[in-house]
Design an enzyme around this catalytic site. Structure first.
Site, PDB file in Angstrom:
ATOM      1  N   ASP A 128       1.771  10.647   3.158  1.00 28.17           N
ATOM      2  CA  ASP A 128       2.395  11.573   4.098  1.00 28.17           C
ATOM      3  C   ASP A 128       1.309  12.485   4.652  1.00 28.17           C
ATOM      4  O   ASP A 128       1.117  13.607   4.204  1.00 28.17           O
ATOM      5  CB  ASP A 128       3.482  12.385   3.383  1.00 28.17           C
ATOM      6  N   LYS A 171      10.726   2.757   3.185  1.00 25.10           N
ATOM      7  CA  LYS A 171      10.829   4.187   2.887  1.00 25.10           C
ATOM      8  C   LYS A 171      11.545   4.401   1.553  1.00 25.10           C
ATOM      9  O   LYS A 171      12.421   3.639   1.158  1.00 25.10           O
ATOM     10  CB  LYS A 171      11.588   4.919   4.002  1.00 25.10           C
ATOM     11  N   CYS A 202      28.836  33.462  22.849  1.00 30.33           N
ATOM     12  CA  CYS A 202      27.426  33.101  22.676  1.00 30.33           C
ATOM     13  C   CYS A 202      26.716  34.194  21.885  1.00 30.33           C
ATOM     14  O   CYS A 202      26.822  35.381  22.219  1.00 30.33           O
ATOM     15  CB  CYS A 202      26.773  32.923  24.044  1.00 30.33           C
ATOM     16  N   LYS A 231       2.414   4.586   1.148  1.00 36.96           N
ATOM     17  CA  LYS A 231       2.518   5.195   2.477  1.00 36.96           C
ATOM     18  C   LYS A 231       2.314   6.702   2.319  1.00 36.96           C
ATOM     19  O   LYS A 231       3.221   7.429   1.924  1.00 36.96           O
ATOM     20  CB  LYS A 231       3.882   4.897   3.108  1.00 36.96           C
ATOM     21  N   CYS A 255      24.088  35.861  24.719  1.00 31.49           N
ATOM     22  CA  CYS A 255      24.535  36.548  25.945  1.00 31.49           C
ATOM     23  C   CYS A 255      25.988  36.997  25.897  1.00 31.49           C
ATOM     24  O   CYS A 255      26.482  37.616  26.847  1.00 31.49           O
ATOM     25  CB  CYS A 255      24.319  35.643  27.156  1.00 31.49           C
ATOM     26  N   CYS A 288      27.495  27.148  25.501  1.00 30.99           N
ATOM     27  CA  CYS A 288      27.505  28.345  26.330  1.00 30.99           C
ATOM     28  C   CYS A 288      27.259  27.873  27.754  1.00 30.99           C
ATOM     29  O   CYS A 288      26.216  27.274  28.037  1.00 30.99           O
ATOM     30  CB  CYS A 288      26.408  29.321  25.898  1.00 30.99           C
ATOM     31  N   TYR A 327      -8.001   8.336   3.029  1.00 32.96           N
ATOM     32  CA  TYR A 327      -7.972   6.948   2.562  1.00 32.96           C
ATOM     33  C   TYR A 327      -7.978   6.028   3.777  1.00 32.96           C
ATOM     34  O   TYR A 327      -7.225   6.247   4.734  1.00 32.96           O
ATOM     35  CB  TYR A 327      -6.718   6.647   1.738  1.00 32.96           C
ATOM     36  N   GLU A 346       0.838  -1.199   0.000  1.00 30.48           N
ATOM     37  CA  GLU A 346       0.000   0.000   0.000  1.00 30.48           C
ATOM     38  C   GLU A 346       0.874   1.250   0.000  1.00 30.48           C
ATOM     39  O   GLU A 346       1.891   1.281   0.696  1.00 30.48           O
ATOM     40  CB  GLU A 346      -0.892   0.023   1.257  1.00 30.48           C
ATOM     41  N   CYS A 382      21.895  32.635  30.549  1.00 28.48           N
ATOM     42  CA  CYS A 382      21.740  33.105  29.165  1.00 28.48           C
ATOM     43  C   CYS A 382      20.246  33.125  28.825  1.00 28.48           C
ATOM     44  O   CYS A 382      19.510  32.172  29.120  1.00 28.48           O
ATOM     45  CB  CYS A 382      22.487  32.158  28.238  1.00 28.48           C
TER      46      CYS A 382
END
Length: 669
Positions: free
Chosen positions: A116, A311, A405, A114, A408, A423, A221, A112, A428
């Protein structure tokens, strides 16, 4: 004709023509003729509201907007599928089946597409659609009955003579043309377009107002039922044919395959036509056809043995790497994110892709301005595969992690042996925000109504800046009610949800704090050992090492966390706000002692009748402790399918080995 008789006749006609139009794609009347019948029905129902029934075509867009979705427990779990990726994986799938079954058995399959989209369950009683829900976690989903009733290809009443109770599983999706129309409308209204058909379908179904869902071009479906015996058929393929006779749409590309080689042929044919289809598919589902064999094969903890999802390979495209942003996570991890020239990859527009870390960027030798290959890993997550080095400009600059960072400006560090740059400033802003989001999320205290976007809103307005501020929101009720997207009703619900979390389980509270290296299992071990937050906060490094599952890194992290003056001040404020975590007391057996008292239990391999998380909860609730490895303190090892090195080590150390059934029997006694 009497109004009731005419309404019943209009029901029959409209249902018949809707089935021909939306399911069979073979209409026999024009749109204007259908509209005339529909308007006649509306006029009759307006004059005789007592004659409106739940299966009336007029009820597809009926109902008021909800405040929230209620929970629905599936009678039988909606399991996920294990994955295959190529021909060899499919052959190995059959080999596993034959190892489990008698070698001489003939195996046939159903292949069948597949889709999405979003998996849903439709419950029909005496042919009438009475409930619809999302898959959720497989056991509990969200009640979206009103939303699903707006999907035109889902019948409100089944045709023919269906069984008294039929729980149909299937996929709600959005065709590519429908997504294009919807996104054009989104852009015209100044809204963000949807990234892909799956997001559009899921977002449309989770609209609290079903009228919004009704405006979206959704389709459906059916691919199965919760209990195959309900249909009176012996196999998957015949069952799907029976669903058609009930008026349910079934994908036209479903194929019965007599051998695994025929399955492989079907997979390659589906791969060839995938881009010719009007909707997205990301693979092919393969199921053993015979229901008797399905029952013999049974299920693993989260997936049936008798099915797999093969897949499709990731789809690639080329585009330009414009720049890189650096995002700071809850634990201080700095992740580079590529900003790309938007490109369509497998029907989805991609403009961002994770670069993971400095080592990954160097391995791929990426420079700003590079032409790069992009793919959707598993057809979902965008990633950069490689740069087209031969087309690189002479002045192209390699990507480097920043020294400070980006939020910060605290100096960043990359510890020896680690791939992640961090960091280490726990105050932060980026870390504080993500810590708040984690604290209120399902992985934390699960405070209903305080989702990510609301936490971001409150943080940006400085209404909440740290965890104790959450428990002070009751004093800012009117301020909350005045915010965009809120109101007094929403504010009161959030405040009630917060109040219900003032005495959380200690392990849940520890996991919500987001202490580095402390997850669900280690938090439970800490709860069992210390019983009180104050005792844990005062524990030394050596005392922490006495807790099973707590190693050097975790012990150091805990000591560092609770030694921080700002953390100590936060805990005082939480206590003043009435927040008092409690240790869950184990269930006592008949003799007054918990069944698993003094036991340290390790699970290895795949469990078949319960999930790993359920098993751990059973251990905790019955007085036991969870082990994460085979150590001197481990007393019992519960062995599931494909147990590996941990079983061997347990045998070498003479630990008590239990089957899953033996473990459950210990609790039942």
């Amino acid at each position: 004709m009497q109004p009731q008789k005419r309404i019943e006749e209009l029901h029959r006609l409209l249902q018949e023509h809707a089935h021909k139009y939306y399911v069979l794609d073979a209409p026999t009347i024009s749109d204007s003729e259908y509209d005339a019948l529909f308007q006649e029905l509306l006029a009759l129902e307006k004059a005789h509201p007592e004659l409106i029934t739940p299966d009336s075509p007029s009820q597809r867009v009926g109902g008021v907007a909800l405040d929230k979705f209620s929970q629905v427990e599936h009678r039988y779990p909606m399991l996920s599928l294990e994955n295959a990726f190529n021909d060899d994986d499919l052959r190995e799938f059959e080999a596993r089946l034959r190892r489990f079954l008698s070698q001489g058995l003939t195996l046939s399959y159903v292949a069948e597409p597949k889709l999405d989209g979003l998996a849903v369950e439709l419950v029909y009683e005496n042919g009438l659609l009475v409930q619809g829900s999302t898959r959720g976690d497989g056991k509990v989903g969200e009640d979206i009955t009103a939303q699903l009733k707006t999907v035109r290809s889902i019948p409100l009443r089944l045709l023919g003579s269906p069984p008294p109770l039929l729980e149909v599983r299937g996929e709600v999706f959005m065709a590519l043309a429908g997504l294009e129309r919807l996104n054009s409308s989104q852009i015209r209204m100044g809204r963000e377009p949807f990234a892909n058909p799956r997001n559009a379908a899921a977002g449309s179904l989770r609209q609290l107002n079903p009228k919004i869902t009704a405006s979206r071009p959704l389709d459906f479906y059916a691919y199965g039922v919760s209990l195959p015996a309900d249909t009176g058929r012996n196999g998957q393929y015949d069952m799907l044919q029976s669903l058609k006779t009930y008026g349910l749409p079934v994908n036209e590309h479903v194929r019965k395959c007599e051998t695994i080689e025929a399955v492989i042929e079907a997979y390659h044919q589906m791969l060839e036509i995938r881009h010719q289809l009007p909707y997205e598919i990301d693979g092919m589902v393969v199921k053993v056809d015979d229901f008797g064999l399905q029952e013999r094969l049974g299920n693993k903890a989260r997936a049936p043995r008798w099915a797999t999802a093969c897949k499709f390979p990731a789809i690639q495209a080329t585009t330009l790497l414009r720049s890189v942003e650096f995002q700071v996570g809850r634990t201080g991890a700095v992740t580079p994110v590529a900003i790309l020239e938007p490109v369509v990859v497998g029907g989805v527009t991609v403009s961002r892709a994770t670069l993971h870390n400095q080592d990954e960027m160097e391995r791929k030798d990426l420079h700003i301005g590079d032409k790069v290959f992009v793919q959707r890993a598993g057809d979902v997550i965008p990633e950069i595969v490689k740069a087209v080095v031969e087309e690189r400009a002479e002045d192209a600059q390699p990507i480097r992690m920043p020294e400070n960072c980006p939020v910060c400006q605290h100096p960043l560090e990359k510890p020896a042996g680690e791939a992640v740059t961090r960091c280490h400033n726990p105050h932060c802003d980026a870390q504080r925000l993500r810590s708040l989001i984690h604290f209120t999320s399902k992985a934390g205290l699960d405070i209903e109504g305080l989702g990510k976007k609301y936490v971001e809103q409150l943080f940006e307005l400085k209404i909440i800046e740290d965890v104790p501020d959450i428990f002070g929101l009751h004093s800012r009720r009117h301020k909350l009610a005045s915010l965009d997207g809120w109101g007094l009703k929403s504010a009161d619900k959030v405040i009630a949800a917060i109040n219900s979390r003032r005495n959380p389980p200690l392990s849940k509270f520890l996991a919500a704090l987001g202490i580095r290296f402390i997850g669900e299992v280690s938090a439970t071990s800490l709860e069992n050992h210390f019983q009180e937050l104050d005792k844990l906060a005062a524990a030394s490094h050596d005392e922490l090492l006495e807790v099973d599952g707590i190693g050097e890194q975790a012990a150091s992290s805990i000591v560092e966390y609770f030694s921080d003056e700002k953390v100590q001040a936060m805990l005082v404020r939480l206590k003043d706000a009435g927040v008092s975590p409690v240790a869950i007391q184990p269930v006592a057996g008949e003799g007054g002692t918990a069944p698993l008292a003094d036991m340290v239990i390790l699970f290895t391999g795949s469990l078949q009748t319960i999930s790993r998380s359920e098993a751990k909860k059973l251990v905790k609730d019955n007085g036991g402790t969870i082990a994460t490895g085979v150590t001197k303190k481990t007393t019992h090892v519960v062995v599931g399918e494909k147990a590996g090195s941990k079983l061997k080590k347990a045998q070498e150390m003479n630990k008590t080995i239990l089957t899953e059934e033996e473990f459950l029997q210990m609790i039942r006694q």
